[in-house]
Scaffold this motif. Sequence first.
Motif, PDB file in Angstrom:
ATOM      1  N   TYR A 183       0.827  -1.203   0.000  1.00 48.75           N
ATOM      2  CA  TYR A 183       0.000   0.000   0.000  1.00 48.75           C
ATOM      3  C   TYR A 183       0.867   1.262   0.000  1.00 48.75           C
ATOM      4  N   GLU A 184       1.987   1.249   0.716  1.00 48.48           N
ATOM      5  CA  GLU A 184       2.879   2.415   0.723  1.00 48.48           C
ATOM      6  C   GLU A 184       3.471   2.652  -0.662  1.00 48.48           C
ATOM      7  N   HIS A 185       3.810   1.586  -1.379  1.00 44.37           N
ATOM      8  CA  HIS A 185       4.321   1.745  -2.743  1.00 44.37           C
ATOM      9  C   HIS A 185       3.252   2.343  -3.661  1.00 44.37           C
ATOM     10  N   LEU A 186       2.027   1.881  -3.502  1.00 46.12           N
ATOM     11  CA  LEU A 186       0.928   2.435  -4.304  1.00 46.12           C
ATOM     12  C   LEU A 186       0.690   3.904  -3.965  1.00 46.12           C
ATOM     13  N   ALA A 187       0.806   4.247  -2.690  1.00 48.74           N
ATOM     14  CA  ALA A 187       0.636   5.642  -2.269  1.00 48.74           C
ATOM     15  C   ALA A 187       1.754   6.512  -2.833  1.00 48.74           C
ATOM     16  N   ALA A 188       2.981   5.988  -2.826  1.00 49.38           N
ATOM     17  CA  ALA A 188       4.119   6.748  -3.368  1.00 49.38           C
ATOM     18  C   ALA A 188       3.949   7.010  -4.862  1.00 49.38           C
ATOM     19  N   ASP A 189       3.274   6.090  -5.552  1.00 47.15           N
ATOM     20  CA  ASP A 189       3.012   6.264  -6.984  1.00 47.15           C
ATOM     21  C   ASP A 189       1.778   7.122  -7.249  1.00 47.15           C
ATOM     22  N   GLY A 190       1.104   7.543  -6.185  1.00 43.89           N
ATOM     23  CA  GLY A 190      -0.060   8.395  -6.339  1.00 43.89           C
ATOM     24  C   GLY A 190      -1.335   7.657  -6.706  1.00 43.89           C
ATOM     25  N   LEU A 191      -1.341   6.345  -6.547  1.00 41.85           N
ATOM     26  CA  LEU A 191      -2.507   5.562  -6.948  1.00 41.85           C
ATOM     27  C   LEU A 191      -3.532   5.388  -5.831  1.00 41.85           C
ATOM     28  N   VAL A 192      -3.073   5.439  -4.589  1.00 35.87           N
ATOM     29  CA  VAL A 192      -3.987   5.309  -3.461  1.00 35.87           C
ATOM     30  C   VAL A 192      -3.699   6.402  -2.447  1.00 35.87           C
TER      31      VAL A 192
END
Length: 131
Positions: free
Chosen positions: A59-68
């Motif tokens: 989830y942190e990786h997705l947040a860093a990519d701006g997806l979540v």
Amino acid sequence: MNARVRLDYHSGEAVYQQIAEQLKFQVASGRLLPGAQLPSIRALAAELSINSRTVVKAYEHLAADGLVVMRQGQGVFVAENRGGIPAHARKKALAERARRLLADAAGMGASLDEVVETIERIGREMGMHDE
């Protein structure tokens, strides 16, 4: 919550990456819409029988990519659509998938030309257009 994740322990890809990639695909394909809530960290960890820290990392990786967007005490939500996946995240995800596809194709004895021709044919069938 429509998110479905399946793990392949024989793929060689880290579990958190598998989770992140599958969720990226679901967002890109429209299966997960902007504002949709993802499974809670505990729920997804329990469903997949993995450590909750692995889900946090995905989830942190997705947040860093701006997806979540991770909202303290509320959960994790698909970010509001800003024209799809950001270019850097899209290119990274495509490169990772291409590496896996080419490795699989090489294992089957397929040539690069055969892979490219197949991708182009399927892209046309799906209505994808060149920019």
